[in-house]
Design an enzyme around this catalytic site. Structure first.
Site, PDB file in Angstrom:
ATOM      1  N   SER A 141      -1.337   5.415   3.931  1.00 22.93           N
ATOM      2  CA  SER A 141      -1.891   6.115   5.093  1.00 22.93           C
ATOM      3  C   SER A 141      -2.608   5.124   5.993  1.00 22.93           C
ATOM      4  O   SER A 141      -3.176   4.132   5.521  1.00 22.93           O
ATOM      5  CB  SER A 141      -2.885   7.185   4.630  1.00 22.93           C
ATOM      6  OG  SER A 141      -3.627   7.694   5.719  1.00 22.93           O
ATOM      7  N   TYR A 207     -10.067   9.469  -0.455  1.00 24.08           N
ATOM      8  CA  TYR A 207      -8.649   9.356  -0.103  1.00 24.08           C
ATOM      9  C   TYR A 207      -8.357   7.991   0.522  1.00 24.08           C
ATOM     10  O   TYR A 207      -7.401   7.304   0.140  1.00 24.08           O
ATOM     11  CB  TYR A 207      -8.264  10.479   0.859  1.00 24.08           C
ATOM     12  CG  TYR A 207      -6.810  10.491   1.260  1.00 24.08           C
ATOM     13  CD1 TYR A 207      -5.829  10.923   0.371  1.00 24.08           C
ATOM     14  CD2 TYR A 207      -6.411  10.078   2.530  1.00 24.08           C
ATOM     15  CE1 TYR A 207      -4.486  10.949   0.738  1.00 24.08           C
ATOM     16  CE2 TYR A 207      -5.081  10.102   2.907  1.00 24.08           C
ATOM     17  CZ  TYR A 207      -4.125  10.533   2.013  1.00 24.08           C
ATOM     18  OH  TYR A 207      -2.799  10.547   2.377  1.00 24.08           O
ATOM     19  N   SER A 210      -8.470   5.156  -2.009  1.00 21.47           N
ATOM     20  CA  SER A 210      -7.286   5.158  -2.881  1.00 21.47           C
ATOM     21  C   SER A 210      -6.081   4.559  -2.163  1.00 21.47           C
ATOM     22  O   SER A 210      -5.279   3.831  -2.762  1.00 21.47           O
ATOM     23  CB  SER A 210      -6.971   6.573  -3.373  1.00 21.47           C
ATOM     24  OG  SER A 210      -6.455   7.408  -2.350  1.00 21.47           O
ATOM     25  N   LYS A 211      -5.958   4.837  -0.866  1.00 23.49           N
ATOM     26  CA  LYS A 211      -4.830   4.298  -0.101  1.00 23.49           C
ATOM     27  C   LYS A 211      -5.042   2.821   0.248  1.00 23.49           C
ATOM     28  O   LYS A 211      -4.068   2.051   0.350  1.00 23.49           O
ATOM     29  CB  LYS A 211      -4.610   5.132   1.165  1.00 23.49           C
ATOM     30  CG  LYS A 211      -4.134   6.549   0.883  1.00 23.49           C
ATOM     31  CD  LYS A 211      -2.835   6.579   0.094  1.00 23.49           C
ATOM     32  CE  LYS A 211      -2.265   7.984  -0.024  1.00 23.49           C
ATOM     33  NZ  LYS A 211      -0.987   8.015  -0.779  1.00 23.49           N
TER      34      LYS A 211
END
Length: 291
Positions: A141, A207, A210-211
Site C-alpha cells: 500500500s 496497517y 505492516s505494509k
C-alpha cells in the site's frame, strides 16, 4: 492430466482471492491462461467455492484453502501443491490482507500475522517450489511510504539499510509491540501515526507499519534470492493496487474499482525486464520508503 502435461502447465497461487482485488486477479488470470492452473486461495472452503461459482466454474481454477495468518494452513497448502498439482509454482501473489481499526495489542498482532508474517512465511514456504523466471508479488500500500516518512530518523536509517536482514527487520517491530503491550505511546519508540483525519491513527499505524514491513521484506528477498534458492531470473515485487473500494475499507466512496487494482498487480506479473525488489503502482515505480 499426465505428469508431462502438468510439468508444462504454469501454476498461479493468489491468496485472499474469494473476493475483492484477489477475486479480480483470479478472474483475469483464468481468462488469460486457459491452459494453466490458477489456485484461488481462501481461508474458508465454502466462500472459496462460492467465488468459483461466481466466476462460472472455469476448469482451470481450483480452490486452495489457505489462511495466511496460520503457519499450519500454509504448510497444508504446500502439501496440497506437492501432492495434487505437481509440486511446482510459477507465480505467487500475496494479496491477503486485513485492517483492524482499534488500538489493542491483539489488533496489532492480528494485522501483522496476516499482512507481514503471513507474507514472509508464505514466501519462505513456497519459494523452494518456484521455477525459473517465476514471480512473487507482495501486495502492499502507498501508506507504507507515508508511514516511513513519519518514523524517527533512527528507524528510517535502519529500515533503509541496504544490508538489513529479515531477522533484523522483525526486530525493528519488536519495540512497537512492546510499547503497545505496555500501554505506551508508539511514538516513544519512533513509530508516529500518519496524520490523516479520515482514518483512526491506529488504523494507519498498524496497517501502515505492516505494509512498510512488506516493502522492506520485498527488497531483502530480492537481494538474497540467489543465496537461498536454485530458480533463476525470479522477480519479487511489492505492488500498491491503489485505493480500491472493497470490503477492507467498507467499500469506501471515491475508491476505484477492484478491477483496476488487479491490473496494477498483474503489471508486476507480466512486465518483462522488471527491476527486481521494487515497489509499483499502475506500472509506475514508487519509492520503497522515504527519508
Amino acid at each position: 492430466m499426465s505428469s508431462k502435461q502438468q510439468s508444462h502447465q504454469r501454476v498461479f497461487v493468489v491468496t485472499g482471492a474469494n473476493k475483492g482485488i484477489g477475486y479480480e486477479v483470479v478472474k483475469k488470470l483464468s481468462t488469460n491462461h486457459p491452459n494453466d492452473l490458477i489456485l484461488l486461495g481462501s481461508r474458508d472452503q465454502k466462500r472459496g467455492e462460492e467465488a468459483l461459482v461466481q466466476l462460472g466454474s472455469p476448469s482451470n481454477v481450483k480452490v486452495l484453502v489457505l489462511d495466511t495468518s496460520s503457519k499450519k494452513s500454509i504448510e497444508q497448502a504446500k502439501e496440497e501443491l506437492q501432492n495434487k498439482y505437481g509440486g511446482h509454482l510459477d507465480v505467487l501473489i500475496n494479496n491477503a490482507g486485513i485492517v483492524k481499526n482499534d488500538s489493542s495489542l491483539k489488533a496489532l498482532k492480528d494485522t501483522f500475522d496476516t499482512n507481514f508474517y503471513g507474507v514472509k512465511y508464505m514466501n519462505d514456504t513456497m519459494s523452494p517450489m518456484l521455477r525459473d523466471s517465476g514471480r512473487i508479488v507482495n501486495v502492499s500500500s502507498g501508506i507504507a511510504a507515508m508511514t516511513m516518512k513519519e518514523c524517527s530518523q533512527d528507524l528510517k536509517t535502519k529500515f533503509l539499510d541496504p544490508n538489513l536482514t529479515d531477522s533484523q527487520l522483525e526486530q525493528l517491530f519488536a519495540g512497537l509491540f512492546k510499547a503497545v503491550e505496555e500501554g505506551k505511546d508508539p511514538a516513544t519508540v519512533g513509530f508516529n501515526p500518519v496524520k490523516r483525519s479520515a482514518f483512526d491513527d491506529y488504523f494507519l499505524l498498524y496497517y501502515g507499519t505492516s505494509k512498510l514491513g512488506v516493502n522492506t521484506l520485498t527488497r531483502i528477498e530480492a537481494r538474497d534470492w540467489e543465496k537461498k534458492y536454485s530458480a533463476k531470473n525470479v522477480i519479487i515485487s511489492a505492488v500498491c493496487p491503489g485505493f480500491c473500494a472493497t470490503d477492507i475499507n467498507g467499500n469506501a466512496q471515491g475508491g476505484r474499482s477492484a478491477e483496476l487494482g488487479a491490473d496494477s498487480i498483474l503489471h508486476a506479473v507480466y512486465t518483462e525486464n522488471l527491476e527486481n525488489g521494487q515497489f509499483w503502482r499502475d506500472g509506475s515505480q514508487l519509492p520503497l520508503g522515504s527519508k
